[in-house]
Design an enzyme around this catalytic site. Structure first.
Site, PDB file in Angstrom:
ATOM      1  N   LYS A   1      18.344  15.504  10.807  1.00  0.00           N
ATOM      2  CA  LYS A   1      19.416  14.494  11.376  1.00  0.00           C
ATOM      3  C   LYS A   1      20.975  14.789  11.028  1.00  0.00           C
ATOM      4  O   LYS A   1      21.821  15.044  12.017  1.00  0.00           O
ATOM      5  CB  LYS A   1      19.216  12.835  10.932  1.00  0.00           C
ATOM      6  CG  LYS A   1      17.857  12.489  11.436  1.00  0.00           C
ATOM      7  CD  LYS A   1      17.645  11.044  10.991  1.00  0.00           C
ATOM      8  CE  LYS A   1      18.080  10.509   9.532  1.00  0.00           C
ATOM      9  NZ  LYS A   1      17.059  11.056   8.710  1.00  0.00           N
TER      10      LYS A   1
ATOM     11  N   ARG B   1      16.661  21.994   0.336  1.00  0.00           N
ATOM     12  CA  ARG B   1      17.864  21.270   0.705  1.00  0.00           C
ATOM     13  C   ARG B   1      19.082  21.802  -0.394  1.00  0.00           C
ATOM     14  O   ARG B   1      18.813  21.339  -1.529  1.00  0.00           O
ATOM     15  CB  ARG B   1      18.056  20.027   1.361  1.00  0.00           C
ATOM     16  CG  ARG B   1      19.502  19.790   1.795  1.00  0.00           C
ATOM     17  CD  ARG B   1      19.289  18.443   2.556  1.00  0.00           C
ATOM     18  NE  ARG B   1      18.991  17.465   2.326  1.00  0.00           N
ATOM     19  CZ  ARG B   1      18.468  16.224   2.829  1.00  0.00           C
ATOM     20  NH1 ARG B   1      18.962  16.369   4.178  1.00  0.00           N
ATOM     21  NH2 ARG B   1      18.008  15.275   2.468  1.00  0.00           N
TER      22      ARG B   1
ATOM     23  N   ARG C   1      17.861   1.960   9.710  1.00  0.00           N
ATOM     24  CA  ARG C   1      16.426   2.569   8.936  1.00  0.00           C
ATOM     25  C   ARG C   1      15.282   1.405   8.834  1.00  0.00           C
ATOM     26  O   ARG C   1      14.308   1.628   8.373  1.00  0.00           O
ATOM     27  CB  ARG C   1      17.042   2.380   7.459  1.00  0.00           C
ATOM     28  CG  ARG C   1      16.559   3.722   6.752  1.00  0.00           C
ATOM     29  CD  ARG C   1      17.104   5.112   6.808  1.00  0.00           C
ATOM     30  NE  ARG C   1      17.024   5.937   5.667  1.00  0.00           N
ATOM     31  CZ  ARG C   1      17.776   6.927   5.490  1.00  0.00           C
ATOM     32  NH1 ARG C   1      18.771   7.078   6.371  1.00  0.00           N
ATOM     33  NH2 ARG C   1      17.430   7.840   4.585  1.00  0.00           N
TER      34      ARG C   1
ATOM     35  N   ARG D   1      10.523   8.965  -0.364  1.00  0.00           N
ATOM     36  CA  ARG D   1      11.252   8.648   0.748  1.00  0.00           C
ATOM     37  C   ARG D   1      10.464   8.796   2.178  1.00  0.00           C
ATOM     38  O   ARG D   1      10.716   7.983   3.128  1.00  0.00           O
ATOM     39  CB  ARG D   1      12.641   9.596   0.525  1.00  0.00           C
ATOM     40  CG  ARG D   1      13.611   9.326  -0.276  1.00  0.00           C
ATOM     41  CD  ARG D   1      14.434  10.572  -0.291  1.00  0.00           C
ATOM     42  NE  ARG D   1      15.189  10.613   0.657  1.00  0.00           N
ATOM     43  CZ  ARG D   1      15.930  11.663   0.908  1.00  0.00           C
ATOM     44  NH1 ARG D   1      16.018  12.906   0.167  1.00  0.00           N
ATOM     45  NH2 ARG D   1      16.763  11.892   1.812  1.00  0.00           N
TER      46      ARG D   1
ATOM     47  N   ARG E   1      20.969  17.835  -3.907  1.00  0.00           N
ATOM     48  CA  ARG E   1      21.164  16.363  -3.932  1.00  0.00           C
ATOM     49  C   ARG E   1      20.011  15.626  -5.179  1.00  0.00           C
ATOM     50  O   ARG E   1      19.118  16.091  -5.084  1.00  0.00           O
ATOM     51  CB  ARG E   1      20.998  15.577  -2.621  1.00  0.00           C
ATOM     52  CG  ARG E   1      22.149  15.442  -1.754  1.00  0.00           C
ATOM     53  CD  ARG E   1      21.752  15.061  -0.335  1.00  0.00           C
ATOM     54  NE  ARG E   1      21.022  14.002  -0.311  1.00  0.00           N
ATOM     55  CZ  ARG E   1      20.579  13.469   1.061  1.00  0.00           C
ATOM     56  NH1 ARG E   1      21.054  13.673   2.039  1.00  0.00           N
ATOM     57  NH2 ARG E   1      19.664  12.404   0.904  1.00  0.00           N
TER      58      ARG E   1
END
Ligand code: AMP
Length: 305
Positions: free
Chosen positions: A13, A127, A88, A172, A161
């Site tokens: 996203k 990531r 969310r 998550r 992150r």
């Protein structure tokens, strides 16, 4: 263009929202970015956000809604926006609908990026983000050309992150399934959901999404009938989901009797068609609940006699 990008953490996203924002010249609004900024700034709110994010849980609706309301009221959102990571959960989606309706700028479409669970985990744990310019890489799928150096800005500020470690990533995904996935049905019920496969390369996914936007949303913001070539001189402009009809200057010069003749059958005048109509997102035109005919992608509107 008022768009929500929906998808699991790791679905891409953020990457796509950035690319689309650049392509269409509208801001990308990421609640994750806003919350990371707040967390870095400290304070009570920042600390609350930091704790929830580190655990992979959602930050409270109250905090997030306050942030998003402030952001959406900024003038740069008037031409549109891409929401990334918001809403969310269902209460956030309902609050967003109320806010946008109140601002007179309802959401047009929710683009759902669909990615398999395996790919999601790799994308999350691999990531890397540039702390200087925000460029995003992935050590499995799209590493930077030179290890540790950002291709985009050349700085050595690439980092993982804090919430991209395996344990937080798993939570998550659990939170996503529990709280966020129900939004797929929420937007389906509103007939605003479009699904895009999130597999493959960044550019391919971007092209797929742009294809949907160009087919579905951009025509809503464009003038579709400029009155020439078979039109009757009425100019139909579709703006914000509303069809607004106005007489073109050229048409105004035409004589009224000629028009009257065209509208008369066996000496009986046809009832005049309405001048305004609502256009559904699917591109069907409705006037006071009744279907009106469409020529190719244009909406023909007759002037009242
Ligand atoms: P993201 O950058 O979108 O992956 O978000 C990172 C983290 O920020 C999430 O795991 C949540 O803890 C928090 N977050 C982002 N957006 C929201 C939201 N709309 N509501 C609640 N928490 C959020």
């Amino acid at each position: 263009m008022r768009i929500v990008l929906l998808g699991a953490p790791g679905s891409g996203k953020g990457t796509q929202a950035k690319l689309l924002g650049e392509r269409y010249g509208i801001p990308q609004i990421s609640t994750g970015d806003l919350l990371r900024e707040a967390a870095a700034g400290g304070g009570n709110l920042g600390r609350q956000a930091k704790t929830a994010m580190a655990a992979g849980e959602l930050v409270s609706d109250e905090v997030v809604l306050g942030m998003i309301e402030q952001r959406l009221k900024k003038p740069d959102t008037r031409r549109g926006f891409i929401l990334d990571g918001f809403p969310r959960n269902i209460p956030q989606a309902q609050a967003l609908d109320s806010l946008l309706n109140w601002l007179g700028r309802p959401l047009q479409v929710t683009l759902y990026i669909n990615v398999s669970q395996d790919t999601l985990v790799k994308r999350l744990t691999g990531r890397i983000t540039c702390g200087a310019c925000g460029a995003i890489y992935n050590e499995f799928f799209s590493p930077p050309r030179k290890s540790g150096v950002c291709d985009a800005c050349g700085k050595r500020k690439l980092k993982k992150r804090g919430d991209d470690n395996a344990a937080t990533a798993r939570n998550r995904l659990v939170v996503y399934e529990r709280d966020t996935e129900p939004l797929v049905d929420y937007y389906k019920a509103q007939q605003k959901l479009r699904t895009v496969s999130g597999g493959g390369g960044v550019k391919d996914i971007c092209e797929r999404i742009s294809g949907l936007i160009d087919a579905d949303i951009r025509p809503l913001a464009a003038a579709v009938d400029l009155g020439g070539g078979g039109g009757d001189g009425a100019q139909t402009i579709i703006s914000g989901g509303q069809v607004v009809t106005a007489e073109t200057p050229a048409a105004a010069k035409k004589s009224a009797p000629a028009k009257k003749k065209k509208q008369t059958t066996a000496g009986k005048p046809k009832p005049a068609k309405r001048k305004t109509a609502a256009v559904s997102r699917a591109g069907k035109t409705k006037a006071a609940g009744k279907k009106t005919s469409r020529k190719k992608s244009t909406t023909t509107t007759r002037r009242k006699k």
